[in-house]
Write an enzyme that holds these catalytic residues in place. Sequence first.
Site, PDB file in Angstrom:
ATOM      1  N   ASP A 102     117.688  40.252 146.367  1.00 42.28           N
ATOM      2  CA  ASP A 102     118.631  39.539 145.501  1.00 42.28           C
ATOM      3  C   ASP A 102     118.620  40.179 144.115  1.00 42.28           C
ATOM      4  O   ASP A 102     117.587  40.185 143.432  1.00 42.28           O
ATOM      5  CB  ASP A 102     118.216  38.067 145.416  1.00 42.28           C
ATOM      6  CG  ASP A 102     119.227  37.191 144.703  1.00 42.28           C
ATOM      7  OD1 ASP A 102     120.020  37.713 143.908  1.00 42.28           O
ATOM      8  OD2 ASP A 102     119.202  35.974 144.950  1.00 42.28           O
TER       9      ASP A 102
ATOM     10  N   SER B 293     122.154  28.858 144.408  1.00 45.57           N
ATOM     11  CA  SER B 293     122.153  29.535 143.108  1.00 45.57           C
ATOM     12  C   SER B 293     122.179  28.508 141.977  1.00 45.57           C
ATOM     13  O   SER B 293     121.269  27.696 141.856  1.00 45.57           O
ATOM     14  CB  SER B 293     123.331  30.510 143.040  1.00 45.57           C
ATOM     15  OG  SER B 293     123.199  31.382 141.931  1.00 45.57           O
TER      16      SER B 293
ATOM     17  N   HIS C 223     121.821  38.036 147.443  1.00 49.07           N
ATOM     18  CA  HIS C 223     121.950  36.755 146.750  1.00 49.07           C
ATOM     19  C   HIS C 223     122.712  35.729 147.579  1.00 49.07           C
ATOM     20  O   HIS C 223     122.398  34.536 147.536  1.00 49.07           O
ATOM     21  CB  HIS C 223     122.650  36.970 145.402  1.00 49.07           C
ATOM     22  CG  HIS C 223     122.754  35.723 144.582  1.00 49.07           C
ATOM     23  ND1 HIS C 223     121.638  35.013 144.160  1.00 49.07           N
ATOM     24  CD2 HIS C 223     123.828  35.050 144.090  1.00 49.07           C
ATOM     25  CE1 HIS C 223     122.024  33.969 143.457  1.00 49.07           C
ATOM     26  NE2 HIS C 223     123.339  33.952 143.400  1.00 49.07           N
TER      27      HIS C 223
END
Length: 247
Positions: free
Chosen positions: A199, A103, A229
């Site tokens: 996601d 991320s 995610h």
Amino acid sequence: MRETSGSLERPDGETLAWRREEGAGPTVVWLGGYRSDMNGAKAQALAAWAVESGRDYLRFDHLGHGESSGDFVAKGAITRWREDALAVIDDLTEGPLVLVGSSMGGWLACLAAMARPQRLAGLVLIAPAPDFTEKLIAPALPDEARAALLTDGVWLRPSAYGSPDPITRLLLEDGARWSILDGPVPIEVPVRVLQGGADEDVPWRHALGLAQAVKAEDVVFSLIKDGDHRLSRPADIERLIAAVSEL
């Protein structure tokens, strides 16, 4: 194999907590996501893999995260987290590196790769979120968030993962300085991207944009259609370990 741990002191007195599984290189360095830490499922799984395979593996907590010190709201920004990541790389590692970023950590991994190209052997990115402050958060801010940022400098965004996420004016304004998706991304080492099709935090097209923007030819973008995610299910972890092992 043995695990070592410690803290890296920064010039302002803040400390970054780290843990290492000592083994053969290239050194794999974990860069976690926004408000995550080095004890998350993926980071722990890589530690177990490092022990089993005899690989060198370093993980750490960003300032204001996990076991590291620092005021998340007052100091948390891409500039600071980038500087800290480079300090960890420069002070705690030698030789070639494989950076693994999740991320926000994917953005930081790219920034570190661009700053230390001579050290990089490869990148593994999980739901990478480059430019997320400018391209994902800012356009979606509700009116009450904009008002809170103007008056208080921080907005507490509801989170599906627990307590609200503090979104600060500092984070948003500073993040714009480090945008990389508006032009070619000068990374030429092999890159592996793992992205969930379901996601809700980082749309798969956003991550694909990064894969298309990097200059490297050896880029593999893997879309896990039903993946979220976090990509922390057993099958997702297997894909992560396979990607890291390949590089």
